[in-house]
Design a protein around this motif. Sequence first.
Motif, PDB file in Angstrom:
ATOM      1  N   ALA A 123       0.809  -1.204   0.023  1.00 54.14           N
ATOM      2  CA  ALA A 123       0.044  -0.010   0.218  1.00 54.14           C
ATOM      3  C   ALA A 123       0.944   1.390   0.160  1.00 54.14           C
ATOM      4  O   ALA A 123       0.557   2.314  -0.624  1.00 54.14           O
ATOM      5  N   GLY A 124       2.141   1.186   0.829  1.00 53.98           N
ATOM      6  CA  GLY A 124       2.881   2.386   0.738  1.00 53.98           C
ATOM      7  C   GLY A 124       3.708   2.648  -0.470  1.00 53.98           C
ATOM      8  O   GLY A 124       3.584   3.760  -1.141  1.00 53.98           O
ATOM      9  N   GLN A 125       3.777   1.818  -1.248  1.00 51.72           N
ATOM     10  CA  GLN A 125       4.391   1.875  -2.694  1.00 51.72           C
ATOM     11  C   GLN A 125       3.273   2.373  -3.636  1.00 51.72           C
ATOM     12  O   GLN A 125       3.537   3.349  -4.515  1.00 51.72           O
ATOM     13  N   ALA A 126       2.000   2.035  -3.419  1.00 43.82           N
ATOM     14  CA  ALA A 126       0.972   2.607  -4.246  1.00 43.82           C
ATOM     15  C   ALA A 126       0.535   4.051  -3.752  1.00 43.82           C
ATOM     16  O   ALA A 126       0.385   5.059  -4.596  1.00 43.82           O
ATOM     17  N   LEU A 127       0.604   4.225  -2.264  1.00 43.22           N
ATOM     18  CA  LEU A 127       0.548   5.697  -1.767  1.00 43.22           C
ATOM     19  C   LEU A 127       1.505   6.505  -2.557  1.00 43.22           C
ATOM     20  O   LEU A 127       1.133   7.573  -2.639  1.00 43.22           O
ATOM     21  N   PHE A 128       2.805   6.256  -2.692  1.00 48.76           N
ATOM     22  CA  PHE A 128       3.565   7.165  -3.329  1.00 48.76           C
ATOM     23  C   PHE A 128       3.267   7.513  -4.615  1.00 48.76           C
ATOM     24  O   PHE A 128       3.371   8.659  -4.921  1.00 48.76           O
ATOM     25  N   ASP A 129       2.522   6.629  -5.497  1.00 49.28           N
ATOM     26  CA  ASP A 129       2.126   6.945  -6.777  1.00 49.28           C
ATOM     27  C   ASP A 129       0.843   8.075  -6.488  1.00 49.28           C
ATOM     28  O   ASP A 129       1.032   9.108  -7.292  1.00 49.28           O
ATOM     29  N   HIS A 130       0.153   7.982  -5.412  1.00 43.45           N
ATOM     30  CA  HIS A 130      -0.935   8.894  -5.185  1.00 43.45           C
ATOM     31  C   HIS A 130      -0.256  10.269  -4.833  1.00 43.45           C
ATOM     32  O   HIS A 130      -0.821  11.269  -5.220  1.00 43.45           O
ATOM     33  N   PHE A 131       0.798  10.267  -4.188  1.00 44.97           N
ATOM     34  CA  PHE A 131       1.355  11.440  -3.603  1.00 44.97           C
ATOM     35  C   PHE A 131       1.919  12.195  -4.671  1.00 44.97           C
ATOM     36  O   PHE A 131       1.932  13.253  -5.032  1.00 44.97           O
ATOM     37  N   ALA A 132       2.603  11.443  -5.862  1.00 46.78           N
ATOM     38  CA  ALA A 132       3.197  12.006  -6.795  1.00 46.78           C
ATOM     39  C   ALA A 132       1.988  12.772  -7.727  1.00 46.78           C
ATOM     40  O   ALA A 132       2.309  13.938  -8.257  1.00 46.78           O
ATOM     41  N   GLU A 133       0.976  12.059  -7.828  1.00 43.62           N
ATOM     42  CA  GLU A 133      -0.245  12.615  -8.719  1.00 43.62           C
ATOM     43  C   GLU A 133      -0.848  13.901  -7.841  1.00 43.62           C
ATOM     44  O   GLU A 133      -1.048  14.774  -8.688  1.00 43.62           O
ATOM     45  N   LEU A 171       4.705  19.516   2.672  1.00 39.35           N
ATOM     46  CA  LEU A 171       3.799  18.719   1.630  1.00 39.35           C
ATOM     47  C   LEU A 171       3.298  17.284   1.954  1.00 39.35           C
ATOM     48  O   LEU A 171       2.274  17.149   1.559  1.00 39.35           O
ATOM     49  N   LEU A 172       4.157  16.701   2.533  1.00 38.03           N
ATOM     50  CA  LEU A 172       4.019  15.140   2.964  1.00 38.03           C
ATOM     51  C   LEU A 172       2.818  15.243   4.117  1.00 38.03           C
ATOM     52  O   LEU A 172       1.844  14.631   4.031  1.00 38.03           O
ATOM     53  N   GLU A 173       2.966  16.258   4.981  1.00 42.29           N
ATOM     54  CA  GLU A 173       1.923  16.500   5.981  1.00 42.29           C
ATOM     55  C   GLU A 173       0.609  16.796   5.541  1.00 42.29           C
ATOM     56  O   GLU A 173      -0.372  16.330   5.730  1.00 42.29           O
ATOM     57  N   ALA A 174       0.570  17.828   4.426  1.00 48.29           N
ATOM     58  CA  ALA A 174      -0.676  18.160   3.956  1.00 48.29           C
ATOM     59  C   ALA A 174      -1.183  16.992   3.126  1.00 48.29           C
ATOM     60  O   ALA A 174      -2.563  16.854   3.141  1.00 48.29           O
ATOM     61  N   PHE A 175      -0.468  16.151   2.475  1.00 49.60           N
ATOM     62  CA  PHE A 175      -1.024  14.971   1.689  1.00 49.60           C
ATOM     63  C   PHE A 175      -1.700  13.920   2.683  1.00 49.60           C
ATOM     64  O   PHE A 175      -2.944  13.395   2.307  1.00 49.60           O
ATOM     65  N   LEU A 176      -0.909  13.432   3.587  1.00 52.20           N
ATOM     66  CA  LEU A 176      -1.353  12.401   4.567  1.00 52.20           C
ATOM     67  C   LEU A 176      -2.737  12.917   5.342  1.00 52.20           C
ATOM     68  O   LEU A 176      -3.505  12.172   5.389  1.00 52.20           O
ATOM     69  N   HIS A 177      -2.636  14.181   5.630  1.00 52.29           N
ATOM     70  CA  HIS A 177      -3.791  14.814   6.167  1.00 52.29           C
ATOM     71  C   HIS A 177      -5.118  14.521   5.233  1.00 52.29           C
ATOM     72  O   HIS A 177      -6.148  14.539   5.578  1.00 52.29           O
ATOM     73  N   ALA A 178      -4.780  15.249   4.217  1.00 52.42           N
ATOM     74  CA  ALA A 178      -5.951  15.118   3.159  1.00 52.42           C
ATOM     75  C   ALA A 178      -6.467  13.888   3.076  1.00 52.42           C
ATOM     76  O   ALA A 178      -7.456  13.573   2.505  1.00 52.42           O
ATOM     77  N   GLN A 179      -5.542  12.744   3.004  1.00 55.25           N
ATOM     78  CA  GLN A 179      -6.037  11.426   2.607  1.00 55.25           C
ATOM     79  C   GLN A 179      -6.607  10.835   3.805  1.00 55.25           C
ATOM     80  O   GLN A 179      -7.104   9.561   3.869  1.00 55.25           O
ATOM     81  N   GLY A 180      -6.720  11.589   5.222  1.00 56.03           N
ATOM     82  CA  GLY A 180      -7.292  11.105   6.163  1.00 56.03           C
ATOM     83  C   GLY A 180      -6.610  10.140   6.920  1.00 56.03           C
ATOM     84  O   GLY A 180      -6.865   9.701   8.051  1.00 56.03           O
ATOM     85  N   TRP A 181      -5.103  10.139   6.964  1.00 56.20           N
ATOM     86  CA  TRP A 181      -4.522   9.478   7.690  1.00 56.20           C
ATOM     87  C   TRP A 181      -4.335  10.028   8.998  1.00 56.20           C
ATOM     88  O   TRP A 181      -4.184   9.524  10.101  1.00 56.20           O
TER      89      TRP A 181
END
Length: 189
Positions: free
Chosen positions: A52-62, A83-93
Amino acid sequence: MSTSISAQLPVAARTVTVPLEFFTGLQQAVHQLREGGDLSSLDAIRDAGYAAGQALFDHFAEWLAQQGEEAPADVADGRFPWLLEAFLHAQGWGRAELVPVSEAVMALDVSDWSEASGLHAGQGCLVTTGLFAGFFGRLAAAPICVLEVDPPDMAPGRSRFLLGSVDVLEYVWEAMERGIPYEHAAASA
């Protein structure tokens, strides 16, 4: 001769949203596995997190591209943690903060973290450990080891994960088993 249309189209990245109760159920299953001594199943949970982390990286790139940012490997060091914090927060993590521990080890402190929500002491965040290993391994283009540690001052709903090379975190783990605090071990790694 017919050609399959799906074979010609690129596969779009997909995300599935699960309720937080998923992690509660997973934690109960982990507790039962530990009680029964089935530790190989715990590795399987971590491995699922890694994929899932490898796939999450692709989502992060997008996501970065949608924000008008550069590719993950090209983002300026000063902007990457934000940016990492903003992304993870936006994804609900939840919230995440990268903190340097030493030249060879980074810590990722998470709060309001989905998997840590309602976590029972000592159960750990197995999915997240794998998730970060897969995500940061893709970012580094090298294997990254992730070790969840339990700082004495960590508040409920918060967790700390150490990130480093396999050799470095193996050294840190062995030092911790001998009673050396991870901060000291990381500094001498």
